[in-house]
Design an enzyme around this catalytic site. Structure first.
Site, PDB file in Angstrom:
ATOM      1  N   ASN A 111       0.818  -1.212   0.000  1.00 38.62           N
ATOM      2  CA  ASN A 111       0.000   0.000   0.000  1.00 38.62           C
ATOM      3  C   ASN A 111       0.854   1.265   0.000  1.00 38.62           C
ATOM      4  O   ASN A 111       0.511   2.263  -0.640  1.00 38.62           O
ATOM      5  CB  ASN A 111      -0.948   0.001   1.195  1.00 38.62           C
ATOM      6  CG  ASN A 111      -2.178  -0.860   0.945  1.00 38.62           C
ATOM      7  OD1 ASN A 111      -2.391  -1.339  -0.166  1.00 38.62           O
ATOM      8  ND2 ASN A 111      -2.976  -1.069   1.969  1.00 38.62           N
TER       9      ASN A 111
ATOM     10  N   GLY B 109      -7.081   8.587  -0.996  1.00 37.45           N
ATOM     11  CA  GLY B 109      -7.876   8.574   0.227  1.00 37.45           C
ATOM     12  C   GLY B 109      -8.330   7.158   0.506  1.00 37.45           C
ATOM     13  O   GLY B 109      -7.690   6.195   0.109  1.00 37.45           O
TER      14      GLY B 109
ATOM     15  N   CYS C  27      -7.512   2.546   3.425  1.00 36.22           N
ATOM     16  CA  CYS C  27      -6.240   1.820   3.494  1.00 36.22           C
ATOM     17  C   CYS C  27      -5.007   2.713   3.395  1.00 36.22           C
ATOM     18  O   CYS C  27      -4.210   2.780   4.330  1.00 36.22           O
ATOM     19  CB  CYS C  27      -6.192   0.759   2.390  1.00 36.22           C
ATOM     20  SG  CYS C  27      -7.381  -0.584   2.626  1.00 36.22           S
TER      21      CYS C  27
ATOM     22  N   LYS D  67     -13.395   7.211  -4.157  1.00 36.46           N
ATOM     23  CA  LYS D  67     -13.262   6.602  -5.481  1.00 36.46           C
ATOM     24  C   LYS D  67     -14.651   6.155  -5.916  1.00 36.46           C
ATOM     25  O   LYS D  67     -15.568   6.085  -5.094  1.00 36.46           O
ATOM     26  CB  LYS D  67     -12.286   5.423  -5.454  1.00 36.46           C
ATOM     27  CG  LYS D  67     -12.743   4.276  -4.575  1.00 36.46           C
ATOM     28  CD  LYS D  67     -11.770   3.092  -4.620  1.00 36.46           C
ATOM     29  CE  LYS D  67     -11.806   2.377  -5.954  1.00 36.46           C
ATOM     30  NZ  LYS D  67     -11.011   1.147  -5.970  1.00 36.46           N
TER      31      LYS D  67
END
Length: 475
Positions: free
Chosen positions: A217, A266, A269, A330
């Site tokens: 990530n 954003g 995670c 998203k």
């Protein structure tokens, strides 16, 4: 289908737990998902989803009807006879800190300790810092003998909006174990999927598995931040970041994924995982300079997007109405956690802007974190009589918006596309002043006229104030 049906318990029916448990049931296993929220459990049994995730509702209803999937608030009932128990509770960033809040993980471990049967494999599915599995093992080991249970790490790599397909057809499966029993049990669980799809399985130490999720990530967050900074350069030198990303992404060593410029990352995670990774590194005396800069640059970018909107009006939006199209971090999710729309809207409000906002599914969650915003369920109604439209989330309904109709509804033909979701050339041909990410702003003179109108309004406002002041002095 799995060759051998397993009884599986999943603790937590949040995003990870619900998707994982449902997909395990889809493979033919008997799964019980447990959560302490009685309202959520009752809703799931009636087919009501606590989250928006395409395809998940049908999968839940089908497997629940088939008897492979059930929901309960009773932990003892959930783990009775379970060969594997997954801990999939939340690990949010601690309030006022940068590290992960592991209280729910540790609470689950304490409650499981006296309930699991001998030979149970307890798997941490939640995203956790390195060494969490060791603590879970000590907690359970304080109640039962060490050779009667195993602790493993099996991190998830689910993208919101496509989580079901990500789980059923993953890039890889990561299994972190310290004993043979746990390894064999998890390989058996994933065997059918591996056989059918030839999915790579990485079996490693538990601590390495824990770190893989954070590292992945952090790298993707860095990639997003890198292309966003290049977008700023493109705007200054008269280049196009979309073409730049294409030229970079076709290099197989780089790849095209996560090279789309926008208002910053954003979600649930990237923000918390990068912070948690930095805190872990700090605890071990290691400096992760690239990750530190990524976090700082992403925070700054979200604030800068408000300035980009203001720049379309010569830096002053006081008294103007701005239509924000798209609120969630998203598309294809209702998740507002660390959504770029929030700091953007709050900054625009501080500048004196009045905000109207549209999102296909995120309004309920957005209303919990945003004040003073008028919400609309139709993008054209949202844009009615606004001075500008700002594209923040690239939902399909927004990408396919009718530009002619949008222009008709706006008071001024100003379009700020923070996702490069629309056809900028088509918009300019229709007379829009368009400001996109990573490309020069319109230079057809429309901006100058817009600024002139703003200046004329300001002059009238100033003159009115002066006249009132003179009148008051005369009393």
């Amino acid at each position: 289908m799995a060759r051998t049906q397993m009884k599986i318990a999943v603790i937590g029916t949040g995003y990870v737990g619900l998707v994982s448990g449902t997909c395990f049931a889809e493979w033919g296993n008997n799964v019980v998902c447990m959560d302490k929220n009685a309202q959520k459990i009752a809703g799931l049994r009636q087919g009501r989803m606590p989250i928006y995730e395409p395809g998940l509702d049908d999968l839940v209803k089908r497997n629940y009807a088939a008897g492979r999937l059930d929901f309960t608030c009773d932990l003892a009932e959930a783990v009775k006879g379970a060969a594997i128990v997954f801990i999939a509770v939340g690990t949010p960033t601690r309030a006022g800190h940068e590290d992960a809040d592991l209280s729910f993980v540790y609470m689950a471990a304490r409650e499981l300790a006296s309930l699991i049967a001998d030979d149970t494999v307890v798997v941490v599915k939640s995203t956790v810092p390195v060494g969490t599995g060791d603590v879970v093992q000590r907690i359970i080991g304080s109640v039962r003998k060490a050779d009667t249970f195993s602790i493993a790490s099996n991190p998830e790599f689910l993208r919101e909006g496509v989580a079901v397909s990500d789980f059923l057809a993953p890039d890889r499966v990561v299994i972190g174990v310290e004993d043979e029993r746990a390894g064999k049990r998890l390989i058996e669980l994933y065997e059918s999927m591996v056989t059918l799809q030839n999915t790579p399985v990485i079996i490693t130490m538990r601590r390495t598995a824990e770190l893989i999720k954070y590292a992945a990530n952090a790298f993707l967050a860095t990639k997003i931040t890198f292309i966003n900074e290049l977008a700023d350069l493109c705007e200054q030198v008269g280049s196009n970041v979309s073409d730049l990303a294409l030229g970079m992404g076709l290099d197989k060593r780089i790849g095209a994924s996560f090279l789309t410029a926008g208002p910053g990352y954003g979600g649930s995670c990237f923000p918390k995982d990068t912070l948690a990774l930095l805190r872990t590194a700090e605890d071990y005396g290691v400096t992760l300079g690239i990750v530190e800069e990524t976090v700082a640059a992403n925070d700054a970018r979200k604030r800068r997007m408000a300035l980009k909107v203001a720049e379309a009006f010569g830096g002053d939006i006081d008294g103007l109405t701005i239509a924000v199209l798209g609120l969630t971090f998203k598309p294809d999710t209702d998740d507002m956690r660390d959504a770029p729309s929030v700091p953007l809207i709050e900054a625009l409000q501080r500048m004196g802007g009045r905000i109207r906002a549209y999102d296909p599914v995120g309004i309920e969650n957005a209303a919990k974190v945003l004040d003073g915003v008028d919400f609309f369920e139709d993008p054209y109604e949202c844009a009615w009589n606004a001075d500008a439209a700002v594209i923040v989330t690239e939902w399909e309904t927004i990408k396919k918006i009718d530009l002619v109709q949008l222009k008709h509804h706006l008071r001024q033909p100003v379009l700020i596309d923070l996702r490069n979701a629309l056809d900028a050339d088509a918009a300019e041909e229709l007379g829009f002043h368009i400001s996109a990410v990573g490309r020069p702003a319109s230079t057809d003179g429309s901006l100058q006229e817009i600024v002139k109108r703003r200046d004329r309004r300001q002059a009238v406002k100033t003159e009115t104030v002066e006249l009132v002041s003179i009148a008051m002095r005369g009393k």
